[in-house]
Design a protein around this motif. Sequence first.
Motif, mmCIF file in Angstrom:
data_model
loop_
_atom_site.group_PDB
_atom_site.id
_atom_site.type_symbol
_atom_site.label_atom_id
_atom_site.label_comp_id
_atom_site.label_asym_id
_atom_site.label_seq_id
_atom_site.Cartn_x
_atom_site.Cartn_y
_atom_site.Cartn_z
ATOM 1 N N THR A 54 8.456 -17.103 3.643
ATOM 2 C CA THR A 54 7.967 -17.082 2.259
ATOM 3 C C THR A 54 9.082 -17.382 1.280
ATOM 4 O O THR A 54 8.919 -18.199 0.357
ATOM 5 N N ARG A 57 10.327 -21.105 1.407
ATOM 6 C CA ARG A 57 9.529 -22.136 0.741
ATOM 7 C C ARG A 57 9.994 -22.342 -0.685
ATOM 8 O O ARG A 57 9.963 -23.450 -1.199
ATOM 9 N N ASN A 98 12.135 -40.181 -10.726
ATOM 10 C CA ASN A 98 12.683 -38.845 -10.463
ATOM 11 C C ASN A 98 13.737 -38.915 -9.368
ATOM 12 O O ASN A 98 13.961 -39.958 -8.752
ATOM 13 N N VAL A 101 12.892 -40.184 -5.749
ATOM 14 C CA VAL A 101 12.724 -41.620 -5.584
ATOM 15 C C VAL A 101 14.049 -42.346 -5.752
ATOM 16 O O VAL A 101 14.335 -43.314 -5.039
ATOM 17 N N VAL B 101 6.798 -47.902 -6.676
ATOM 18 C CA VAL B 101 6.947 -46.473 -6.962
ATOM 19 C C VAL B 101 5.792 -46.083 -7.863
ATOM 20 O O VAL B 101 5.636 -46.639 -8.948
ATOM 21 N N ARG B 107 3.486 -36.166 -8.504
ATOM 22 C CA ARG B 107 4.691 -36.529 -7.772
ATOM 23 C C ARG B 107 4.841 -38.030 -7.811
ATOM 24 O O ARG B 107 3.897 -38.771 -8.076
ATOM 25 N N GLN B 108 6.077 -38.490 -7.508
ATOM 26 C CA GLN B 108 6.320 -39.925 -7.418
ATOM 27 C C GLN B 108 6.480 -40.289 -5.959
ATOM 28 O O GLN B 108 7.119 -39.568 -5.196
ATOM 29 N N TRP B 109 5.866 -41.399 -5.574
ATOM 30 C CA TRP B 109 5.881 -41.826 -4.183
ATOM 31 C C TRP B 109 6.430 -43.244 -4.119
ATOM 32 O O TRP B 109 6.010 -44.104 -4.881
ATOM 33 N N LYS B 110 7.307 -43.504 -3.176
ATOM 34 C CA LYS B 110 7.770 -44.867 -2.904
ATOM 35 C C LYS B 110 6.918 -45.387 -1.749
ATOM 36 O O LYS B 110 6.952 -44.867 -0.655
ATOM 37 N N LYS B 172 -0.657 -20.978 5.955
ATOM 38 C CA LYS B 172 0.682 -20.470 5.654
ATOM 39 C C LYS B 172 0.560 -19.002 5.283
ATOM 40 O O LYS B 172 -0.357 -18.603 4.565
ATOM 41 N N ILE B 173 1.512 -18.200 5.769
ATOM 42 C CA ILE B 173 1.454 -16.754 5.525
ATOM 43 C C ILE B 173 2.460 -16.411 4.441
ATOM 44 O O ILE B 173 3.651 -16.688 4.564
ATOM 45 N N SER B 174 1.951 -15.820 3.356
ATOM 46 C CA SER B 174 2.822 -15.332 2.295
ATOM 47 C C SER B 174 2.954 -13.831 2.491
ATOM 48 O O SER B 174 1.993 -13.083 2.323
ATOM 49 N N PHE B 175 4.141 -13.382 2.892
ATOM 50 C CA PHE B 175 4.345 -11.991 3.307
ATOM 51 C C PHE B 175 5.494 -11.400 2.532
ATOM 52 O O PHE B 175 6.589 -11.933 2.555
ATOM 53 N N HIS B 176 5.212 -10.335 1.804
ATOM 54 C CA HIS B 176 6.264 -9.633 1.068
ATOM 55 C C HIS B 176 6.394 -8.240 1.671
ATOM 56 O O HIS B 176 5.378 -7.549 1.796
ATOM 57 N N TYR B 177 7.629 -7.841 2.014
ATOM 58 C CA TYR B 177 7.764 -6.523 2.633
ATOM 59 C C TYR B 177 9.128 -5.950 2.319
ATOM 60 O O TYR B 177 10.109 -6.678 2.210
ATOM 61 N N GLN B 184 4.103 -3.503 2.005
ATOM 62 C CA GLN B 184 3.928 -4.873 2.472
ATOM 63 C C GLN B 184 2.632 -5.447 1.952
ATOM 64 O O GLN B 184 1.665 -4.722 1.712
ATOM 65 N N LYS B 186 0.226 -9.081 2.665
ATOM 66 C CA LYS B 186 0.062 -10.293 3.460
ATOM 67 C C LYS B 186 -1.068 -11.122 2.869
ATOM 68 O O LYS B 186 -2.139 -10.590 2.557
#
Lengths: 148, 208
Positions: A54, A57, A98, A101, B101, B107-110, B172-177, B184, B186
Amino acid sequence: MVLLSLALLMRNRGPDRYWKHQELLKHARHFRGRKNRCYSLAIRTVRRAWRYATIGRHLKKRDMRQLWITRIAAGAGEHGLKYSQFITSLLKCQVDLNRKVLADLAITEPKTFKCLAALAERRRQEGFHALLNDKEPPGIFSRIVQQR
Amino acid sequence: MTACRMFASYTRMAMAACSLRGLAVPLLRRFDTVFLVRARLQSTQELPVQPKYAAITSLTQPPWKKVILPNPEEEILHHKEVIQQANTMISERDYGRLFAVVQFAARQWKVTAEDLILIEAPLQAECGDRICMEKVLLVGGGNFTLLGRPLLKKDLVRVEATIIEKTETWPKISFHYKARKREQRKHVIATPQTVLRINSIDIAPTLR
């Protein structure tokens, strides 16, 4: 007469402990040692793993941006510019690429990156020319320029 | 200037005083002879002007290089030539594979043709729909690049894509502990994803 005490002493702890443990152990199968088999060792390690994932990420975004900046700095250095000068000059030219790129172009499209560096350098020189050659911006009168 | 004037007035006063007392004041007007002790009384205004010699120090020039920009008329000609070359390349389809581009989903993609893109966002179009990407920032071929400030015009470039797949990410696991505090939380996250295939990138026949 019915004997109830034995029946009352027997408690059903739940029918699916095995499956609940397996659900957790599947996240630990690639670990090393007994913590990939034994539930009470695995549960501690898996919790830490989830917490690190976590946090990671959030850190990944920072690290990737740092990496892109390093790569752009290296590419700009090959063309005689610093990273800060390159980026600010490009922004002043209204080029909105950005960092992801730009780093990609520096690696896979060297000619395009060279053109961008040349553009940045030219914009920088124009900026200096506007300031440094004894010229005032239009509409401003100062004693220094009048004396000269 | 003021210092010289003051000095001249002082010398005139001194000479006047000397002449009143009857003392002879030797005035040496030629600059190649040796000055006597009373050289102070001479007026500097009477000496001929010497050629100025300024030593070159670290402050004579600014430390940065002098900025010399190229001639504007030559530049305009050069630009015209470059645009002419690019136009011939585009009209004769001299480029091989084009890359672009593109700004899409924050987001920007090439991107090139036959590329697969994984976008972590839901799109309103259905699978199999053909999409045209509007925000194109840069298009390039083997020997030329078209750079937008910040975007290129829609009638100049056309980037087309098809939606292939619409799924969710892996859970995806978002885990705070907190250790030793019995705290905790989850949370399992599966955000929507779209897979796009870039079909083609086209440039219009001529630039302006």
